[in-house]
Design a protein around this motif. Structure first.
Motif, PDB file in Angstrom:
ATOM      1  N   ILE A 148       0.849  -1.199   0.000  1.00  0.00           N
ATOM      2  CA  ILE A 148       0.000   0.000   0.000  1.00  0.00           C
ATOM      3  C   ILE A 148       0.881   1.244   0.000  1.00  0.00           C
ATOM      4  O   ILE A 148       1.867   1.312   0.749  1.00  0.00           O
ATOM      5  CB  ILE A 148      -0.907   0.008   1.254  1.00  0.00           C
ATOM      6  N   PRO A 149       0.559   2.269  -0.823  1.00  0.00           N
ATOM      7  CA  PRO A 149       1.357   3.500  -0.836  1.00  0.00           C
ATOM      8  C   PRO A 149       1.377   4.194   0.530  1.00  0.00           C
ATOM      9  O   PRO A 149       0.434   4.080   1.319  1.00  0.00           O
ATOM     10  CB  PRO A 149       0.644   4.372  -1.882  1.00  0.00           C
ATOM     11  N   GLN A 150       2.432   4.904   0.805  1.00  0.00           N
ATOM     12  CA  GLN A 150       2.578   5.600   2.079  1.00  0.00           C
ATOM     13  C   GLN A 150       1.493   6.651   2.292  1.00  0.00           C
ATOM     14  O   GLN A 150       1.087   6.920   3.425  1.00  0.00           O
ATOM     15  CB  GLN A 150       3.960   6.274   2.156  1.00  0.00           C
ATOM     16  N   ASP A 151       0.997   7.255   1.205  1.00  0.00           N
ATOM     17  CA  ASP A 151       0.001   8.318   1.346  1.00  0.00           C
ATOM     18  C   ASP A 151      -1.431   7.786   1.279  1.00  0.00           C
ATOM     19  O   ASP A 151      -2.380   8.541   1.068  1.00  0.00           O
ATOM     20  CB  ASP A 151       0.195   9.401   0.283  1.00  0.00           C
ATOM     21  N   TYR A 152      -1.605   6.476   1.489  1.00  0.00           N
ATOM     22  CA  TYR A 152      -2.951   5.882   1.444  1.00  0.00           C
ATOM     23  C   TYR A 152      -3.849   6.474   2.521  1.00  0.00           C
ATOM     24  O   TYR A 152      -3.441   6.719   3.648  1.00  0.00           O
ATOM     25  CB  TYR A 152      -2.862   4.366   1.644  1.00  0.00           C
ATOM     26  N   THR A 153      -5.126   6.690   2.145  1.00  0.00           N
ATOM     27  CA  THR A 153      -6.159   7.053   3.101  1.00  0.00           C
ATOM     28  C   THR A 153      -7.464   6.391   2.675  1.00  0.00           C
ATOM     29  O   THR A 153      -7.761   6.295   1.483  1.00  0.00           O
ATOM     30  CB  THR A 153      -6.349   8.577   3.197  1.00  0.00           C
TER      31      THR A 153
ATOM     32  N   ILE B 112      -9.998  -0.329  -1.818  1.00  0.00           N
ATOM     33  CA  ILE B 112      -9.671  -0.165  -0.404  1.00  0.00           C
ATOM     34  C   ILE B 112      -9.918   1.265   0.069  1.00  0.00           C
ATOM     35  O   ILE B 112      -9.357   1.704   1.063  1.00  0.00           O
ATOM     36  CB  ILE B 112      -8.217  -0.592  -0.122  1.00  0.00           C
ATOM     37  N   THR B 113     -10.775   1.992  -0.665  1.00  0.00           N
ATOM     38  CA  THR B 113     -11.189   3.330  -0.241  1.00  0.00           C
ATOM     39  C   THR B 113     -12.696   3.331  -0.015  1.00  0.00           C
ATOM     40  O   THR B 113     -13.395   2.384  -0.360  1.00  0.00           O
ATOM     41  CB  THR B 113     -10.827   4.384  -1.296  1.00  0.00           C
ATOM     42  N   GLU B 114     -13.200   4.443   0.549  1.00  0.00           N
ATOM     43  CA  GLU B 114     -14.617   4.500   0.910  1.00  0.00           C
ATOM     44  C   GLU B 114     -15.529   4.672  -0.291  1.00  0.00           C
ATOM     45  O   GLU B 114     -16.647   4.156  -0.310  1.00  0.00           O
ATOM     46  CB  GLU B 114     -14.844   5.636   1.911  1.00  0.00           C
ATOM     47  N   PHE B 115     -15.060   5.384  -1.325  1.00  0.00           N
ATOM     48  CA  PHE B 115     -15.872   5.629  -2.513  1.00  0.00           C
ATOM     49  C   PHE B 115     -15.224   4.993  -3.737  1.00  0.00           C
ATOM     50  O   PHE B 115     -14.013   4.737  -3.769  1.00  0.00           O
ATOM     51  CB  PHE B 115     -16.081   7.127  -2.738  1.00  0.00           C
TER      52      PHE B 115
ATOM     53  N   LEU C 151     -19.650  13.574   3.641  1.00  0.00           N
ATOM     54  CA  LEU C 151     -20.066  12.282   3.095  1.00  0.00           C
ATOM     55  C   LEU C 151     -19.212  11.125   3.606  1.00  0.00           C
ATOM     56  O   LEU C 151     -19.684   9.984   3.660  1.00  0.00           O
ATOM     57  CB  LEU C 151     -19.998  12.314   1.564  1.00  0.00           C
ATOM     58  N   PHE C 152     -17.970  11.389   3.976  1.00  0.00           N
ATOM     59  CA  PHE C 152     -17.119  10.312   4.464  1.00  0.00           C
ATOM     60  C   PHE C 152     -17.647   9.804   5.803  1.00  0.00           C
ATOM     61  O   PHE C 152     -17.897  10.571   6.725  1.00  0.00           O
ATOM     62  CB  PHE C 152     -15.671  10.783   4.612  1.00  0.00           C
TER      63      PHE C 152
ATOM     64  N   PHE D 239     -13.798  15.483  -6.196  1.00  0.00           N
ATOM     65  CA  PHE D 239     -14.827  14.743  -5.471  1.00  0.00           C
ATOM     66  C   PHE D 239     -14.469  14.619  -3.995  1.00  0.00           C
ATOM     67  O   PHE D 239     -15.351  14.723  -3.126  1.00  0.00           O
ATOM     68  CB  PHE D 239     -15.039  13.350  -6.059  1.00  0.00           C
ATOM     69  N   ASN D 240     -13.206  14.388  -3.676  1.00  0.00           N
ATOM     70  CA  ASN D 240     -12.813  14.316  -2.272  1.00  0.00           C
ATOM     71  C   ASN D 240     -13.134  15.609  -1.544  1.00  0.00           C
ATOM     72  O   ASN D 240     -13.643  15.601  -0.411  1.00  0.00           O
ATOM     73  CB  ASN D 240     -11.326  13.988  -2.154  1.00  0.00           C
ATOM     74  N   ASN D 241     -12.862  16.744  -2.184  1.00  0.00           N
ATOM     75  CA  ASN D 241     -13.207  18.041  -1.581  1.00  0.00           C
ATOM     76  C   ASN D 241     -14.716  18.174  -1.398  1.00  0.00           C
ATOM     77  O   ASN D 241     -15.197  18.657  -0.361  1.00  0.00           O
ATOM     78  CB  ASN D 241     -12.686  19.189  -2.443  1.00  0.00           C
TER      79      ASN D 241
END
Length: 428
Positions: free
Chosen positions: A61-66, A188-191, A218-219, A209-211
């Protein structure tokens, strides 16, 4: 004593003859000098017809994963893997990609994954791969390494000229919905935004879309039953993809861009109301432009929470494979919110007649499945009398002009989105 020796020699002679005959038969067979090598560690789909390997050759998984992010889910056969280069470059975020890899296609898919990762940093960082193949056509990796010395450009050329037509992979039925579900389950993300691999989102859509999701909280909102529709278009081959809505509308005016399936099934995107959408100016923030009414032939692309219903895996090949999932969203009570600046564009215009030979047969088969099995299953699943549409006559698309009217209030379509005066036909 002499008789005993004769009998013994006779028996030995017969035995030798049998051994020689067996050797001749064995050597006359068409024995593959390089036997198949099959993958281990696979799981099965619900029908046990297909084998699945999730996160094939996973690199971490990338280090900047969220988790609070949106992924693309997509699927393809080997001949479309080259589209990942542009898709990953435009998205700059997680992509879950299922590859249909029966027989020796698995060998070439394996090589392609390695070289694509070596050549393109966005693929190396963002793309997770999964393999699916029929149990009767297991993945054969005996040819892995055949492409290993190819340059980046040579690999892309190999993939583009691999030789398959859409829906035709060595005469094996193409299981779109199994591939889509595997890609969805690999998110592996919410959307998630599920699109075809040759369909490109506008630049910055992920961040916009994240913004939007943060602004509207929505998250983590698991009870939200809204999907966020992105308008769909197609562009002439060889024309540069538009980056934003302003460029897209410019392409509409110059005739290089048109609404998706404009010639083959424009009513499949009628609910996106292009005439209204195009009048809404591009602004800095992504927002809901309007809410669309569900339609029985609608096949929108949309961003949704990861928990929306999966696709029905009984639908294979052409016809109703996307319609059925939109139908279920409608029955389940989801709303369809069309976004103001968001869109996807398919590479190449689609034309009537450019389909594989058995399209009408497969479409008719899926029509039976949809109308006489799937819709009944939905009513039981949701304990409702609500249904997607009344049963209508099955009429192949090319024969609808001269066909009798549908049994129950078919809404009708016209031959082209931009020719509204043409005689209306029965719906798909």
């Amino acid at each position: 004593m002499v008789c005993l020796r004769v009998n013994l020699l006779t028996k030995l002679g017969v035995l030798v003859l049998f051994q020689v005959a067996a050797l001749i038969i064995y050597n006359s067979q068409d024995i593959d000098p390089e036997p198949s090598v099959h993958l281990a560690g696979d799981t099965v789909d619900y029908s046990a017809e297909y084998r699945i390997i999730q996160f094939y050759k996973h690199q971490g998984i990338p280090q900047d994963y969220t988790y609070h992010d949106v992924s693309i889910a997509t699927q393809c056969s080997v001949n479309h893997l080259h589209h990942l280069v542009e898709l990953a470059e435009r998205w700059k975020g997680p992509i879950s990609c299922t590859v249909f890899a029966p027989n020796l296609d698995a060998s070439y898919a394996d090589d392609a994954i390695d070289i694509l990762r070596k050549c393109f940093s966005d693929i190396r960082k963002y793309v997770y791969f999964h393999l699916v193949y029929p149990a009767q056509h297991p993945a054969d990796v005996s040819k892995v390494g055949v492409w290993q010395d190819l340059s980046c450009s040579a690999l892309l050329d190999k993939l583009q000229n691999y030789g398959y037509q859409n829906y035709v992979v060595g005469n094996i039925p193409f299981p779109h919905n199994i591939l889509r579900n595997v890609a969805r389950k690999g998110v592996i993300t919410e959307f998630v935004l599920l699109i075809d691999i040759d369909t490109m989102p506008n630049l910055e859509l992920r961040q916009e879309f994240n913004n939007f999701a943060y602004r509207h909280s929505l998250f983590g909102l698991l009870t939200e039953q809204t999907v966020f529709v992105v308008a769909a278009f197609e562009i002439k081959k060889g024309i540069k993809m538009p980056s934003n809505k302003t460029e897209l509308l410019s392409g509409i005016r110059t005739g290089t861009v048109r609404t998706f399936h404009n010639e083959t099934c424009w009513w499949c995107h009628r609910s996106e109301n292009f005439d209204l959408w195009r009048k809404i100016p591009q602004v800095s923030n992504l927002e809901v432009a309007f809410y669309a009414d569900w339609d029985k032939s609608w096949e929108p692309f949309y961003i949704s929470h990861r928990n929306v219903p999966l696709f029905d895996e009984r639908f294979k090949q052409y016809g109703f494979d996307r319609i059925q999932q939109i139908c279920e969203l409608h029955i389940a009570g989801y709303k369809f919110a069309v976004l103001n600046n968001a869109f996807v564009v398919h590479h190449g215009w689609k034309f009537r007649g450019n389909f594989y030979a058995n399209k009408d047969k497969d479409n008719a088969q899926n029509w039976i499945l949809f109308n006489y099995h799937f819709k009944d299953d939905l009513q039981k699943k949701y304990n409702t009398n609500r249904t997607c549409s009344p049963v209508e006559l099955w009429i192949p698309p090319g024969k609808r002009r001269s066909a009798p009217q549908p049994i129950s209030h078919g809404r009708g379509v016209v031959a082209s989105r931009f020719k509204p005066n043409i005689l209306k036909e029965g719906a798909r």
